[in-house]
Scaffold this motif. Structure first.
Motif, PDB file in Angstrom:
ATOM      1  N   GLY A 179       0.819  -1.203   0.000  1.00 58.17           N
ATOM      2  CA  GLY A 179       0.000   0.000   0.000  1.00 58.17           C
ATOM      3  C   GLY A 179       0.858   1.260   0.000  1.00 58.17           C
ATOM      4  N   ILE A 180       1.942   1.241   0.764  1.00 58.74           N
ATOM      5  CA  ILE A 180       2.857   2.385   0.812  1.00 58.74           C
ATOM      6  C   ILE A 180       3.549   2.572  -0.522  1.00 58.74           C
ATOM      7  CG2 ILE A 180       4.978   3.252   1.856  1.00 58.74           C
ATOM      8  CD1 ILE A 180       4.030   1.979   4.485  1.00 58.74           C
ATOM      9  N   ILE A 181       3.980   1.456  -1.133  1.00 57.41           N
ATOM     10  CA  ILE A 181       4.629   1.545  -2.449  1.00 57.41           C
ATOM     11  C   ILE A 181       3.664   2.129  -3.478  1.00 57.41           C
ATOM     12  CG2 ILE A 181       5.607   0.201  -4.351  1.00 57.41           C
ATOM     13  CD1 ILE A 181       6.651  -1.774  -2.222  1.00 57.41           C
ATOM     14  N   GLY A 182       2.428   1.643  -3.456  1.00 57.14           N
ATOM     15  CA  GLY A 182       1.421   2.175  -4.376  1.00 57.14           C
ATOM     16  C   GLY A 182       1.150   3.640  -4.126  1.00 57.14           C
ATOM     17  N   ALA A 223      -7.437  -6.854  -0.173  1.00 57.47           N
ATOM     18  CA  ALA A 223      -6.988  -5.881   0.829  1.00 57.47           C
ATOM     19  C   ALA A 223      -6.098  -4.824   0.175  1.00 57.47           C
ATOM     20  CB  ALA A 223      -6.227  -6.584   1.953  1.00 57.47           C
ATOM     21  N   ALA A 224      -5.216  -5.277  -0.736  1.00 60.27           N
ATOM     22  CA  ALA A 224      -4.339  -4.342  -1.451  1.00 60.27           C
ATOM     23  C   ALA A 224      -5.148  -3.402  -2.349  1.00 60.27           C
ATOM     24  CB  ALA A 224      -3.315  -5.116  -2.283  1.00 60.27           C
ATOM     25  N   VAL A 225      -6.177  -3.945  -3.007  1.00 65.49           N
ATOM     26  CA  VAL A 225      -7.054  -3.118  -3.845  1.00 65.49           C
ATOM     27  C   VAL A 225      -7.719  -2.038  -3.000  1.00 65.49           C
ATOM     28  CG1 VAL A 225      -9.201  -3.104  -5.191  1.00 65.49           C
ATOM     29  CG2 VAL A 225      -7.501  -4.904  -5.567  1.00 65.49           C
ATOM     30  N   THR A 226      -8.199  -2.410  -1.825  1.00 60.72           N
ATOM     31  CA  THR A 226      -8.842  -1.455  -0.930  1.00 60.72           C
ATOM     32  C   THR A 226      -7.883  -0.354  -0.509  1.00 60.72           C
ATOM     33  OG1 THR A 226     -10.346  -3.160  -0.074  1.00 60.72           O
ATOM     34  CG2 THR A 226     -10.038  -1.197   1.281  1.00 60.72           C
ATOM     35  N   VAL A 227      -6.658  -0.745  -0.130  1.00 63.98           N
ATOM     36  CA  VAL A 227      -5.658   0.231   0.314  1.00 63.98           C
ATOM     37  C   VAL A 227      -5.307   1.202  -0.808  1.00 63.98           C
ATOM     38  CG1 VAL A 227      -3.268   0.511   1.060  1.00 63.98           C
ATOM     39  CG2 VAL A 227      -4.693  -1.243   2.108  1.00 63.98           C
ATOM     40  N   ILE A 262       3.227   5.859  -2.979  1.00 65.89           N
ATOM     41  CA  ILE A 262       4.362   6.628  -3.494  1.00 65.89           C
ATOM     42  C   ILE A 262       4.219   6.855  -5.000  1.00 65.89           C
ATOM     43  CG2 ILE A 262       6.847   6.545  -3.925  1.00 65.89           C
ATOM     44  CD1 ILE A 262       7.112   5.065  -1.228  1.00 65.89           C
ATOM     45  N   VAL A 263       3.823   5.798  -5.714  1.00 60.72           N
ATOM     46  CA  VAL A 263       3.673   5.902  -7.170  1.00 60.72           C
ATOM     47  C   VAL A 263       2.499   6.807  -7.531  1.00 60.72           C
ATOM     48  CG1 VAL A 263       3.165   4.622  -9.284  1.00 60.72           C
ATOM     49  CG2 VAL A 263       4.707   3.639  -7.570  1.00 60.72           C
ATOM     50  N   PHE A 264       1.332   6.566  -6.894  1.00 57.27           N
ATOM     51  CA  PHE A 264       0.145   7.356  -7.218  1.00 57.27           C
ATOM     52  C   PHE A 264       0.316   8.819  -6.838  1.00 57.27           C
ATOM     53  CE2 PHE A 264      -2.225   3.185  -7.034  1.00 57.27           C
ATOM     54  CZ  PHE A 264      -2.553   3.187  -8.381  1.00 57.27           C
ATOM     55  N   ARG A 265       0.969   9.088  -5.706  1.00 56.87           N
ATOM     56  CA  ARG A 265       1.189  10.473  -5.307  1.00 56.87           C
ATOM     57  C   ARG A 265       2.080  11.198  -6.309  1.00 56.87           C
ATOM     58  NH1 ARG A 265      -0.733  11.425  -0.056  1.00 56.87           N
ATOM     59  NH2 ARG A 265      -2.427   9.912   0.126  1.00 56.87           N
ATOM     60  N   ALA A 266       3.073  10.485  -6.851  1.00 57.58           N
ATOM     61  CA  ALA A 266       3.944  11.102  -7.861  1.00 57.58           C
ATOM     62  C   ALA A 266       3.131  11.536  -9.079  1.00 57.58           C
ATOM     63  CB  ALA A 266       5.042  10.125  -8.274  1.00 57.58           C
ATOM     64  N   ILE A 267       2.205  10.672  -9.512  1.00 59.55           N
ATOM     65  CA  ILE A 267       1.352  10.999 -10.662  1.00 59.55           C
ATOM     66  C   ILE A 267       0.438  12.174 -10.339  1.00 59.55           C
ATOM     67  CG2 ILE A 267      -0.475  10.132 -12.174  1.00 59.55           C
ATOM     68  CD1 ILE A 267       0.740   7.307 -11.751  1.00 59.55           C
ATOM     69  N   PHE A 268      -0.213  12.115  -9.181  1.00 59.86           N
ATOM     70  CA  PHE A 268      -1.139  13.170  -8.794  1.00 59.86           C
ATOM     71  C   PHE A 268      -0.438  14.514  -8.633  1.00 59.86           C
ATOM     72  CE2 PHE A 268      -5.513  11.884  -7.578  1.00 59.86           C
ATOM     73  CZ  PHE A 268      -5.472  10.591  -8.048  1.00 59.86           C
ATOM     74  N   LEU A 311       5.819   7.657   4.276  1.00 60.17           N
ATOM     75  CA  LEU A 311       6.815   6.733   4.820  1.00 60.17           C
ATOM     76  C   LEU A 311       6.766   6.684   6.345  1.00 60.17           C
ATOM     77  CD1 LEU A 311       9.861   7.503   2.490  1.00 60.17           C
ATOM     78  CD2 LEU A 311       8.370   5.502   2.440  1.00 60.17           C
ATOM     79  N   GLY A 312       6.380   7.800   6.965  1.00 60.07           N
ATOM     80  CA  GLY A 312       6.295   7.810   8.420  1.00 60.07           C
ATOM     81  C   GLY A 312       4.977   7.286   8.949  1.00 60.07           C
ATOM     82  N   LEU A 313       3.996   7.125   8.051  1.00 58.60           N
ATOM     83  CA  LEU A 313       2.659   6.728   8.478  1.00 58.60           C
ATOM     84  C   LEU A 313       2.633   5.340   9.105  1.00 58.60           C
ATOM     85  CD1 LEU A 313      -0.315   7.501   8.560  1.00 58.60           C
ATOM     86  CD2 LEU A 313      -0.576   6.507   6.294  1.00 58.60           C
TER      87      LEU A 313
END
Length: 204
Positions: free
Chosen positions: A4-7, A93-97, A9-15, A131-133
């Motif tokens: 979820g954290i890796i995803g 669970a990963a889809v939800t996160v 990071i990727v999605f935030r970069a796009i947004f 990352l701190g979450l």
């Protein structure tokens, strides 16, 4: 949680890349009575509406009706089960996160962009938070039981940021330093109010 954290990071970069690009655009869309309607103004107003909507949803939430959400019945999990019927529980669970993070990005990204418009600064700040979450999750969960007025302070922060988003394109500039000061002041007020005026359940 790691995926979820890796995803995130990727999605935030796009947004952040798309959002900052649109937010900083000065393309003129129309001119009405000498007033130029730019893409920056339109995007700022759209971002502000998203933030105001988030603030209203937080304010309208009834604590008495709080209950555990059944994520298994959410539309995207039903769709994922239809497309991947043999997938395990962790996949859903990963889809939800991931999709929850995408939905959260719609108001968190505009809020950060409103304070600091530099793409590198915005993404770095969000990266540090994500990352701190994981490390702070259980600490924050325990603290939220005692900081009963912090949510109201967050609503006030969102309203301030929404106003800032609309004000700046029309000429009322609010400096990043003042913005950070207001945000810290509002959150500090929420924390102090929670300590001075605890909830009735805590007093009991």
């Amino acid at each position: 949680l790691t995926y979820g954290i890796i995803g995130a990071i990727v999605f935030r970069a796009i947004f952040v890349t798309v959002g900052a690009g649109l937010f900083n655009s000065e393309v003129i869309l129309a001119s009405v009575a000498g007033f130029e309607i730019t893409l920056h103004l339109v995007i700022s107003c759209l971002f502000a509406l998203v933030i105001f909507w988030s603030a209203w949803k937080m304010l309208a939430a009834n604590e008495a009706e709080e209950e555990e959400d059944d994520y298994d019945n959410l539309w995207y999990n039903k769709l994922a089960r239809k497309w991947f019927p043999k997938a395990g529980a962790l996949f859903f669970a990963a889809v939800t996160v991931e999709l929850s993070d995408v939905m959260f990005s719609f108001d968190s990204v505009p809020a950060v962009i409103a304070v600091a418009k530099d793409t590198a600064v915005v993404y770095s700040a969000m990266l540090m938070a994500v990352l701190g979450l994981r490390a702070l999750f259980f600490v924050l969960e325990a603290l939220m039981k005692h900081l009963c007025h912090l949510e109201k302070a967050v609503v006030a922060v969102l309203v301030f940021i929404g106003i800032k988003l609309i004000a700046e394109p029309v000429g009322f500039d609010i400096s990043p330093l003042l913005s950070v000061g207001v945000v810290i002041g509002l959150l500090a007020t929420g924390v102090i109010a929670s300590l001075v005026f605890p909830s009735k359940s805590e007093e009991a």
